[in-house]
Each structure stands twice: as structure tokens, then as C-alpha cells.
Design an enzyme around this catalytic site. Structure first.
Site, PDB file in Angstrom:
ATOM      1  N   ARG A  72      15.314   7.503  -0.177  1.00 13.78           N
ATOM      2  CA  ARG A  72      13.916   7.954  -0.351  1.00 13.78           C
ATOM      3  C   ARG A  72      13.968   9.165  -1.272  1.00 13.78           C
ATOM      4  O   ARG A  72      14.588  10.175  -0.937  1.00 13.78           O
ATOM      5  CB  ARG A  72      13.287   8.314   1.000  1.00 13.78           C
ATOM      6  CG  ARG A  72      11.977   9.070   0.846  1.00 13.78           C
ATOM      7  CD  ARG A  72      11.204   9.176   2.137  1.00 13.78           C
ATOM      8  NE  ARG A  72      10.606   7.894   2.489  1.00 13.78           N
ATOM      9  CZ  ARG A  72       9.644   7.735   3.395  1.00 13.78           C
ATOM     10  NH1 ARG A  72       9.188   8.776   4.065  1.00 13.78           N
ATOM     11  NH2 ARG A  72       9.147   6.548   3.653  1.00 13.78           N
ATOM     12  N   HIS A  87       6.888   1.591  -2.812  1.00 11.89           N
ATOM     13  CA  HIS A  87       7.296   1.608  -1.390  1.00 11.89           C
ATOM     14  C   HIS A  87       7.455   0.152  -0.946  1.00 11.89           C
ATOM     15  O   HIS A  87       6.689  -0.354  -0.126  1.00 11.89           O
ATOM     16  CB  HIS A  87       6.247   2.351  -0.563  1.00 11.89           C
ATOM     17  CG  HIS A  87       6.736   2.788   0.788  1.00 11.89           C
ATOM     18  ND1 HIS A  87       8.038   2.599   1.221  1.00 11.89           N
ATOM     19  CD2 HIS A  87       6.085   3.410   1.823  1.00 11.89           C
ATOM     20  CE1 HIS A  87       8.164   3.085   2.449  1.00 11.89           C
ATOM     21  NE2 HIS A  87       6.999   3.580   2.824  1.00 11.89           N
ATOM     22  N   GLN A 103       7.668  -1.085   2.855  1.00 15.14           N
ATOM     23  CA  GLN A 103       6.412  -1.053   3.610  1.00 15.14           C
ATOM     24  C   GLN A 103       5.541  -2.249   3.267  1.00 15.14           C
ATOM     25  O   GLN A 103       4.963  -2.883   4.158  1.00 15.14           O
ATOM     26  CB  GLN A 103       5.654   0.246   3.312  1.00 15.14           C
ATOM     27  CG  GLN A 103       4.377   0.384   4.107  1.00 15.14           C
ATOM     28  CD  GLN A 103       4.619   0.580   5.589  1.00 15.14           C
ATOM     29  OE1 GLN A 103       5.319   1.501   5.983  1.00 15.14           O
ATOM     30  NE2 GLN A 103       4.043  -0.278   6.436  1.00 15.14           N
ATOM     31  N   ASP A 140      -4.310   4.571   2.095  1.00 11.90           N
ATOM     32  CA  ASP A 140      -3.156   5.441   2.335  1.00 11.90           C
ATOM     33  C   ASP A 140      -3.643   6.883   2.153  1.00 11.90           C
ATOM     34  O   ASP A 140      -4.777   7.113   1.717  1.00 11.90           O
ATOM     35  CB  ASP A 140      -2.044   5.079   1.329  1.00 11.90           C
ATOM     36  CG  ASP A 140      -0.722   5.803   1.590  1.00 11.90           C
ATOM     37  OD1 ASP A 140      -0.566   6.404   2.671  1.00 11.90           O
ATOM     38  OD2 ASP A 140       0.151   5.762   0.699  1.00 11.90           O
ATOM     39  N   CYS A 164      -0.126   2.451   6.009  1.00 14.25           N
ATOM     40  CA  CYS A 164       1.326   2.554   6.219  1.00 14.25           C
ATOM     41  C   CYS A 164       1.715   3.678   7.165  1.00 14.25           C
ATOM     42  O   CYS A 164       2.821   3.690   7.690  1.00 14.25           O
ATOM     43  CB  CYS A 164       2.045   2.676   4.885  1.00 14.25           C
ATOM     44  SG  CYS A 164       1.758   4.239   4.031  1.00 14.25           S
ATOM     45  N   ARG A 213       8.427  -2.827  10.251  1.00 11.18           N
ATOM     46  CA  ARG A 213       9.425  -2.220   9.359  1.00 11.18           C
ATOM     47  C   ARG A 213      10.825  -2.515   9.893  1.00 11.18           C
ATOM     48  O   ARG A 213      11.745  -2.817   9.142  1.00 11.18           O
ATOM     49  CB  ARG A 213       9.218  -0.701   9.271  1.00 11.18           C
ATOM     50  CG  ARG A 213       7.958  -0.246   8.555  1.00 11.18           C
ATOM     51  CD  ARG A 213       8.019  -0.475   7.072  1.00 11.18           C
ATOM     52  NE  ARG A 213       9.137   0.215   6.432  1.00 11.18           N
ATOM     53  CZ  ARG A 213       9.139   1.501   6.042  1.00 11.18           C
ATOM     54  NH1 ARG A 213       8.065   2.244   6.229  1.00 11.18           N
ATOM     55  NH2 ARG A 213      10.189   2.036   5.442  1.00 11.18           N
TER      56      ARG A 213
HETATM   57  N1  NVA Z   1       1.951   7.362  -0.245  1.00 11.38           N
HETATM   58  C1  NVA Z   1       2.602   8.083   0.836  1.00 11.38           C
HETATM   59  C2  NVA Z   1       3.300   7.129   1.748  1.00 11.38           C
HETATM   60  C3  NVA Z   1       3.996   7.771   2.917  1.00 11.38           C
HETATM   61  C4  NVA Z   1       4.738   6.776   3.752  1.00 11.38           C
HETATM   62  C5  NVA Z   1       3.558   9.114   0.251  1.00 11.38           C
HETATM   63  O1  NVA Z   1       4.248   8.790  -0.718  1.00 11.38           O
HETATM   64  O2  NVA Z   1       3.620  10.218   0.772  1.00 11.38           O
HETATM   65  N1   CP Z   2       5.235   4.488   6.347  1.00  4.69           N
HETATM   66  C1   CP Z   2       6.334   5.262   6.174  1.00  4.69           C
HETATM   67  O1   CP Z   2       7.165   5.038   5.282  1.00  4.69           O
HETATM   68  O2   CP Z   2       6.474   6.256   7.100  1.00  4.69           O
HETATM   69  P1   CP Z   2       7.513   7.455   7.077  1.00  4.69           P
HETATM   70  O3   CP Z   2       7.139   8.366   5.951  1.00  4.69           O
HETATM   71  O4   CP Z   2       7.351   8.091   8.428  1.00  4.69           O
HETATM   72  O5   CP Z   2       8.901   6.912   6.885  1.00  4.69           O
END
Ligand code: NVA
Ligand code: CP
Length: 304
Positions: free
Chosen positions: A104, A131, A134, A219, A259, A287
Site C-alpha cells: 500500500r 484499489h 477492494q 467513498d 469500501c 476482502r
Molecule cells: N479512497 C480511499 C480509500 C480508503 C480505503 C483512500 O485512498 O484513502
Molecule cells: N477499504 C480499505 O482498504 O480499508 P483499509 O484502509 O482499512 O485497509
């Protein structure tokens, strides 16, 4: 031999997704029946987090454990990544000691450089642009509730962020349509969408985007890494909340997805996320199941 990575949705063919989804059903059933299933004994997953996470860490770590392997958690703060070790070097080292890597991070180019120097499969656990895990879980969730997603309409109400770009890629692979409504100034970046992607329509009005949709999804308005824009975004996104009135415009049996983590009263009203059309807890749980199937596929290929 070419290594199979999962860095964005467009990395897999429909046939590969159908296989992974089929395996997700099988693996989920085993989990629900408390059946021991250890196809990845002695395999090690490294998880590299440069941003926060609850679901991604938990689902990958628990998933690897349940498949008989081990998972190691690294973050920027207390690994050498935070002190400027090049990603290319980190990829060489990690992939000599471990069997599969989940990352990540911020820019997609970081994970691409990492994968190019890795001897083992790399999975995108979220970047600024994508992502894919997800959206794979979300599609699996849709199939569980409503059957095939082909020919359906998904309404995206909110920011043009990583989730949206993964949805747009999925629309091309799975053959569904996305109605997109983003506030002015937060529109889709055409550089992040394939030129031949004709599977989406842009709407000025978020309510119009929901008209006749089979699935409404949104989101956070401020994704990780964009926190300094939060105040401006709160203003710009006013009106982009998914509330009961917008869900009324969708089909009566439409599902709602998010998500998570969610902000009730910002991008979604409590009546929606906590209401009967919401499947957000299933998305989160799935997930675990889809990523187990994904790791099995990346490490063992087709076994059924
Ligand atoms: N769009 C959000 C998703 C978090 C799981 C982010 O990137 O923070
Ligand atoms: N939806 C998701 O990826 O959650 P986290 O940021 O908690 O991993």
C-alpha cells in the site's frame, strides 16, 4: 518465466477473474465450515504499508495465516523504506526472502517499479490511482447478492479517486456501465482511463447519476495523502452525499456499497449506510475471501 502481478484491475483477463471469483466462493465456504485449508504452507507474505489500514492489513494477514502461511508487516516508519532505501533495492531483498508481497503506497509508479524488480508476485493493496483488491471484493459481493454484474449500471457519486479508477477498469473487463458524478474541479483524469473505455457516462447532477442504477457506491471525499485539501473538499462536495433521496432514484433493489472507512453525514447518510440496501459489511468480509483466492492463484496457478 513472467511473474503474474495484480497491480490494477486491467492486469487480469475476465477468464482469470472468473477463476478467482469461483475459488473465492469455494474458499469462503471452507472458512464458514471451519475446514482447515493450507495450500500455502511455508509460504511467506510481506505486507508493506506506507499508509494507514485496518481492513487490508487484517484481511491479508488473517488470510495468509488461514492458508497455512505466514505474514510479515512492515511500515515506512520503522523499516528502511522510510529512510530512503530505493524501492528497486527493497524489491530485490524482500523477494529473495518471501514468496509474495502486498504493498500500500502513494503513486502507482512506485508499485510498478517495485514489481519490475521483484522475483515474486506483487499485489496492490491501494495506491493513489487504484484499489483493485477492494473492487474485486465488491464485484464478488455484488455477484453473491444479485448474480452477474454484466450489463448492470453502477452509480459512482463522489471523488474521482483510486476506487473510481478501479471501477472504470472493472466496467471494461466485466461489461457493465458506470454513471459518474464528481463535483466541479474533482473530475476524472483522462490520463488514468483507457482511451477505448466507453463503459462510463459523466453526469453533472449526482442524483441523475443514480437514476435506474443497480448499485450506488461512493467513498471518502478526502483520500489518504490529500488531507491538506480537506477543508476545500468539504465545501466542493456539498450535495454529493448519498442519501435516501438519491437511493430513491436507483432501482428499488439497488445495493449500496462503500469500501470503508466511512464518514456518516459527509459522503453517505446514516440512513443509507446503516439501511437495508447497504452491503458494506459483506464487502469488508469479502476482502478476506477474495484475497485468499488471489494469493492462491498467484502462487499456485489454476488448481481446479
Ligand atoms: N479512497 C480511499 C480509500 C480508503 C480505503 C483512500 O485512498 O484513502
Ligand atoms: N477499504 C480499505 O482498504 O480499508 P483499509 O484502509 O482499512 O485497509
Amino acid at each position: 518465466m513472467a511473474i503474474n502481478h495484480f497491480l490494477q484491475i486491467s492486469d487480469f483477463t475476465l477468464d482469470e477473474f472468473n477463476y478467482v471469483i469461483e475459488r473465492s466462493h469455494v474458499i469462503k465456504k471452507k472458512f464458514k465450515n471451519y475446514e482447515t485449508y493450507h495450500p500455502l504452507t511455508d509460504r511467506t507474505l510481506v505486507m508493506v504499508f506506507e499508509k494507514n489500514s485496518t481492513r487490508t492489513r487484517l484481511s491479508f494477514e488473517a488470510g495468509m495465516h488461514q492458508l497455512g502461511g505466514a505474514a510479515i508487516y512492515l511500515n515506512t516508519r520503522d523499516s528502511q523504506l522510510g529512510r530512503g532505501e530505493p524501492v528497486e533495492d527493497a524489491a530485490q531483498v524482500m523477494s529473495r526472502m518471501c514468496d509474495i508481497i502486498m504493498i500500500r503506497t502513494f503513486g502507482q509508479e512506485i508499485i510498478e517499479r517495485f514489481a519490475a524488480h521483484s522475483r515474486v508476485p506483487v499485489i496492490n493493496g491501494l495506491t493513489n490511482e487504484h484499489h483493485p483488491c477492494q473492487v474485486l471484493a465488491d464485484i464478488f459481493t455484488y455477484i453473491e447478492h444479485r448474480g452477474s454484474v454484466a450489463g448492470k449500471t453502477v452509480a459512482w457519486v463522489g471523488d474521482a479517486n483510486n476506487m473510481l479508477y478501479s471501477w472504470l477498469q472493472a466496467a471494461q473487463v466485466f461489461g457493465f456501465h458506470v454513471n459518474v458524478s464528481t463535483p466541479k474541479g474533482y473530475d476524472i483524469d483522462p490520463k488514468l482511463v483507457a482511451r477505448d473505455n466507453d463503459r462510463y457516462t459523466v453526469f453533472t447532477s449526482p442524483s441523475d447519476a443514480c437514476e435506474g442504477a443497480d448499485l450506488v457506491t461512493t467513498d471518502v471525499w478526502t483520500s489518504m495523502g490529500f488531507e491538506e485539501e480537506n477543508a476545500a473538499r468539504l465545501k466542493a462536495f456539498e450535495g454529493w452525499i448519498v442519501d435516501g433521496a438519491k437511493m430513491e432514484r436507483a432501482k428499488p433493489d439497488a445495493l449500496f456499497m462503500h469500501c470503508l472507512p466511512a464518514h456518516r453525514g459527509e459522503e453517505v447518510a446514516a440512513e443509507v449506510i446503516d439501511g437495508p440496501q447497504s452491503v458494506v459489511w459483506d464487502e469488508a468480509e469479502n476482502r478476506l475471501h477474495v484475497q485468499k483466492a488471489l494469493m492462491e492463484y498467484l502462487l499456485l496457478g489454476r488448481i481446479a
